[in-house]
Design a protein around this motif. Structure first.
Motif, PDB file in Angstrom:
ATOM      1  N   ASP A   1      10.881   6.163   2.348  1.00 28.64           N
ATOM      2  CA  ASP A   1       9.515   5.668   2.149  1.00 28.64           C
ATOM      3  C   ASP A   1       8.583   6.823   1.787  1.00 28.64           C
ATOM      4  O   ASP A   1       8.783   7.967   2.207  1.00 28.64           O
ATOM      5  CB  ASP A   1       8.982   5.004   3.419  1.00 28.64           C
ATOM      6  N   PHE A   2       7.538   6.496   1.037  1.00 27.31           N
ATOM      7  CA  PHE A   2       6.511   7.479   0.671  1.00 27.31           C
ATOM      8  C   PHE A   2       5.155   6.972   1.142  1.00 27.31           C
ATOM      9  O   PHE A   2       4.836   5.783   1.008  1.00 27.31           O
ATOM     10  CB  PHE A   2       6.471   7.687  -0.842  1.00 27.31           C
ATOM     11  N   MET A   3       4.370   7.886   1.703  1.00 26.59           N
ATOM     12  CA  MET A   3       3.002   7.573   2.122  1.00 26.59           C
ATOM     13  C   MET A   3       2.024   8.507   1.439  1.00 26.59           C
ATOM     14  O   MET A   3       2.267   9.715   1.363  1.00 26.59           O
ATOM     15  CB  MET A   3       2.858   7.727   3.648  1.00 26.59           C
ATOM     16  N   TRP A   4       0.942   7.952   0.931  1.00 27.83           N
ATOM     17  CA  TRP A   4      -0.177   8.743   0.423  1.00 27.83           C
ATOM     18  C   TRP A   4      -1.371   8.525   1.336  1.00 27.83           C
ATOM     19  O   TRP A   4      -1.668   7.388   1.705  1.00 27.83           O
ATOM     20  CB  TRP A   4      -0.543   8.333  -1.010  1.00 27.83           C
ATOM     21  N   LEU A   5      -2.040   9.629   1.716  1.00 25.34           N
ATOM     22  CA  LEU A   5      -3.195   9.558   2.597  1.00 25.34           C
ATOM     23  C   LEU A   5      -4.387  10.224   1.916  1.00 25.34           C
ATOM     24  O   LEU A   5      -4.308  11.397   1.523  1.00 25.34           O
ATOM     25  CB  LEU A   5      -2.938  10.263   3.935  1.00 25.34           C
TER      26      LEU A   5
ATOM     27  N   ALA B   1      -1.660   4.506   0.977  1.00 27.99           N
ATOM     28  CA  ALA B   1      -0.690   3.639   0.305  1.00 27.99           C
ATOM     29  C   ALA B   1       0.681   3.897   0.906  1.00 27.99           C
ATOM     30  O   ALA B   1       0.975   5.011   1.359  1.00 27.99           O
ATOM     31  CB  ALA B   1      -0.662   3.886  -1.196  1.00 27.99           C
ATOM     32  N   VAL B   2       1.519   2.871   0.923  1.00 27.72           N
ATOM     33  CA  VAL B   2       2.912   2.991   1.352  1.00 27.72           C
ATOM     34  C   VAL B   2       3.791   2.444   0.243  1.00 27.72           C
ATOM     35  O   VAL B   2       3.637   1.289  -0.175  1.00 27.72           O
ATOM     36  CB  VAL B   2       3.184   2.229   2.662  1.00 27.72           C
ATOM     37  N   ILE B   3       4.697   3.279  -0.259  1.00 27.28           N
ATOM     38  CA  ILE B   3       5.675   2.857  -1.258  1.00 27.28           C
ATOM     39  C   ILE B   3       7.041   2.918  -0.580  1.00 27.28           C
ATOM     40  O   ILE B   3       7.617   3.993  -0.427  1.00 27.28           O
ATOM     41  CB  ILE B   3       5.648   3.762  -2.502  1.00 27.28           C
ATOM     42  N   PRO B   4       7.560   1.786  -0.109  1.00 21.43           N
ATOM     43  CA  PRO B   4       8.835   1.810   0.620  1.00 21.43           C
ATOM     44  C   PRO B   4      10.017   1.998  -0.318  1.00 21.43           C
ATOM     45  O   PRO B   4       9.939   1.739  -1.524  1.00 21.43           O
ATOM     46  CB  PRO B   4       8.872   0.440   1.295  1.00 21.43           C
ATOM     47  N   LYS B   5      11.109   2.431   0.257  1.00 23.23           N
ATOM     48  CA  LYS B   5      12.295   2.741  -0.553  1.00 23.23           C
ATOM     49  C   LYS B   5      12.804   1.526  -1.320  1.00 23.23           C
ATOM     50  O   LYS B   5      13.381   1.665  -2.401  1.00 23.23           O
ATOM     51  CB  LYS B   5      13.398   3.308   0.323  1.00 23.23           C
ATOM     52  N   GLY B   6      12.558   0.314  -0.778  1.00 21.34           N
ATOM     53  CA  GLY B   6      13.084  -0.885  -1.416  1.00 21.34           C
ATOM     54  C   GLY B   6      12.491  -1.195  -2.772  1.00 21.34           C
ATOM     55  O   GLY B   6      13.060  -1.980  -3.527  1.00 21.34           O
TER      56      GLY B   6
ATOM     57  N   MET C   1      -7.724  17.488   3.902  1.00 20.19           N
ATOM     58  CA  MET C   1      -6.578  17.607   3.003  1.00 20.19           C
ATOM     59  C   MET C   1      -6.030  16.245   2.580  1.00 20.19           C
ATOM     60  O   MET C   1      -5.859  15.352   3.408  1.00 20.19           O
ATOM     61  CB  MET C   1      -5.479  18.420   3.681  1.00 20.19           C
ATOM     62  N   GLU C   2      -5.756  16.110   1.291  1.00 18.56           N
ATOM     63  CA  GLU C   2      -5.022  14.946   0.803  1.00 18.56           C
ATOM     64  C   GLU C   2      -3.547  15.158   1.123  1.00 18.56           C
ATOM     65  O   GLU C   2      -3.040  16.286   1.038  1.00 18.56           O
ATOM     66  CB  GLU C   2      -5.220  14.786  -0.701  1.00 18.56           C
ATOM     67  N   HIS C   3      -2.852  14.088   1.490  1.00 17.90           N
ATOM     68  CA  HIS C   3      -1.460  14.202   1.907  1.00 17.90           C
ATOM     69  C   HIS C   3      -0.564  13.298   1.076  1.00 17.90           C
ATOM     70  O   HIS C   3      -0.927  12.166   0.743  1.00 17.90           O
ATOM     71  CB  HIS C   3      -1.279  13.779   3.376  1.00 17.90           C
ATOM     72  N   GLY C   4       0.630  13.798   0.788  1.00 21.68           N
ATOM     73  CA  GLY C   4       1.739  12.983   0.329  1.00 21.68           C
ATOM     74  C   GLY C   4       2.904  13.220   1.272  1.00 21.68           C
ATOM     75  O   GLY C   4       3.281  14.374   1.513  1.00 21.68           O
ATOM     76  N   LEU C   5       3.477  12.167   1.838  1.00 21.63           N
ATOM     77  CA  LEU C   5       4.560  12.282   2.817  1.00 21.63           C
ATOM     78  C   LEU C   5       5.750  11.453   2.350  1.00 21.63           C
ATOM     79  O   LEU C   5       5.655  10.226   2.241  1.00 21.63           O
ATOM     80  CB  LEU C   5       4.124  11.773   4.198  1.00 21.63           C
ATOM     81  N   TYR C   6       6.860  12.117   2.073  1.00 22.13           N
ATOM     82  CA  TYR C   6       8.097  11.409   1.728  1.00 22.13           C
ATOM     83  C   TYR C   6       9.068  11.569   2.896  1.00 22.13           C
ATOM     84  O   TYR C   6       9.410  12.693   3.282  1.00 22.13           O
ATOM     85  CB  TYR C   6       8.716  11.968   0.455  1.00 22.13           C
TER      86      TYR C   6
END
Length: 278
Positions: free
Chosen positions: A238-242, A31-36, A212-217
């Motif tokens: 932006d935030f990415m969940w993998l 998933a991608v949650i953009p800053k906007g 591994m599950e990832h969360g990237l901000y």
């Protein structure tokens, strides 16, 4: 280390005249949650907190995050909580991106400034208060701690990114490094929250595919990130969940550094009991 900056959302609301053009996406693999999309209307609140709001960017959910939750918390002047965590099994990492806040941990007061990092083990006695005049914004990453018989719980600690020397990845000529806050060999820890750094032009030159599950901000900069079969443009905020085993790689787009706060679950056996057996 060169000058560091961190992106922090401030909310607001788009005008009625704006077009809906955004990069938000939600798939089975990522998933991608953009800053906007981090506007006022999508904030949440918690009991026993004063003058706070937060953006929930990850939560345990079937088909989404399975091991952690992540909030971006905004606390106004005088706000905070004497009872911030209600789950005695929850461990946490706090990472400050804007402003200053006083964290009381085991009776000792720590002033956290931008880059400030705190690890809080389960059932710890802690409180948090913004005693300044300006809002503070920080990440709050929570995980249900997986205790192991014979291993004590990890100790709480407070530090700042600026006090830690990044470890350079082999054969990268310094273009790719990781700021590690926990010793990888310390089996007491079942999660790592690090900062990954890329100089302009730095790359992950292969599709990482692991459990591994990832969360990237994204704290700073921009890049083109490989998520499963897609190349996605991302930037600060932006935030990415993998999901586990989701292939990932990236090209740092410059002109400045590309850096992100990275969550991953580590150091534990795989759960052999599926939550939704078929």
């Amino acid at each position: 280390m060169s000058k560091t900056s961190y992106y922090a959302p401030h909310g607001g609301h788009p005008a009625q005249t704006e077009l809906l053009t955004d990069r938000a996406m939600f798939t089975e693999a990522y998933a991608v949650i953009p800053k906007g999309v981090m506007q006022d209307i999508v904030t949440s609140h918690l009991p026993f907190w004063d003058n706070m709001r937060m953006w929930v960017i990850a939560r345990p959910l079937s088909g989404f995050s399975e091991t952690f939750s992540q909030y971006i918390v905004e606390v106004g002047a005088g706000g905070g909580s004497d009872k911030p965590e209600l789950d005695p099994n929850a461990e946490a990492v706090l990472f400050v991106v804007e402003g200053e806040v006083d964290l009381t941990l085991k009776g000792e007061v720590h002033r956290l400034q931008p880059g400030g990092y705190a690890f809080i083990p389960p059932a710890a006695d802690w409180r948090l208060r913004n005693n300044g005049d300006e809002p503070v914004r920080f990440h709050w990453i929570r995980k249900h701690y997986q205790a192991v018989e014979g291993l004590p719980h990890p100790e709480p600690f407070v530090t700042n990114e600026q006090d830690i020397e990044p470890l350079v990845m082999p054969d990268t000529e310094g273009r790719w490094s990781t700021t590690r806050f926990v010793d990888m060999a310390d089996m007491r820890h079942d999660m790592h929250v690090n900062i990954v750094n890329f100089e302009p032009g730095g790359v992950i030159p292969f599709a990482e595919t692991h459990v591994m599950e990832h969360g990237l901000y994204v704290l700073e900069g921009k890049a083109v990130y490989r998520l499963n079969q897609d190349w996605v443009e991302v930037e600060a905020g932006d935030f990415m969940w993998l999901r586990a085993f989701c292939p990932q790689a990236c090209y740092s787009g410059g002109p400045g550094r590309f850096r992100y706060l990275l969550y991953k679950d580590v150091n534990r056996h795989m759960n052999l009991q599926l939550s939704n057996p078929r």
